[in-house]
Design a protein around this motif. Sequence first.
Motif, mmCIF file in Angstrom:
data_model
loop_
_atom_site.group_PDB
_atom_site.id
_atom_site.type_symbol
_atom_site.label_atom_id
_atom_site.label_comp_id
_atom_site.label_asym_id
_atom_site.label_seq_id
_atom_site.Cartn_x
_atom_site.Cartn_y
_atom_site.Cartn_z
ATOM 1 N N ASP A 55 0.833 -1.209 0.000
ATOM 2 C CA ASP A 55 0.000 0.000 0.000
ATOM 3 C C ASP A 55 0.864 1.254 0.000
ATOM 4 O O ASP A 55 0.601 2.209 -0.733
ATOM 5 N N HIS A 58 2.494 1.647 -3.443
ATOM 6 C CA HIS A 58 1.530 2.153 -4.427
ATOM 7 C C HIS A 58 1.311 3.657 -4.242
ATOM 8 O O HIS A 58 1.291 4.411 -5.225
ATOM 9 N N ARG A 61 4.481 5.496 -5.495
ATOM 10 C CA ARG A 61 4.565 5.521 -6.964
ATOM 11 C C ARG A 61 3.498 6.444 -7.569
ATOM 12 O O ARG A 61 3.763 7.141 -8.542
ATOM 13 N N THR A 62 2.317 6.464 -6.970
ATOM 14 C CA THR A 62 1.253 7.349 -7.452
ATOM 15 C C THR A 62 1.646 8.809 -7.235
ATOM 16 O O THR A 62 1.485 9.645 -8.131
#
Length: 122
Positions: A55, A58, A61-62
């Motif tokens: 999580d 992610h 990276r977002t």
Amino acid sequence: MIDLNNAAPVAVISPGLPDDQRRLIDLDDAIAKIRTQIATADLARQRGHKPIDPDWFHRARTALRHLCRERAELLAKGTGRHRRETLKDALIGVLRDRHDPETWDDILAEAKARSEQEGCDG
């Protein structure tokens, strides 16, 4: 896991810079911080000490993708450089309109000589 909001204090940016250029510097700094955090988490994973939280990865990276997108949009706008070039072009147009061709040629010759002299000094 590494907290994305726990960043070092922002360095002082020259107050004379346009807002777009300041934002670009801030974006570059934020992108570097996230990349460093991802690399650190990956090194810890490789040493076998901690798995990377999927999580967190992610979200990191977002965030990186959004920052890179904003950076690309600022660069596409020109971030001040385009405005400076536009101003120079307008200034040249005004001066050219105010002078006859012979005087304009003299002005160009003097400007060329100055730019070549500055090129040798710098």
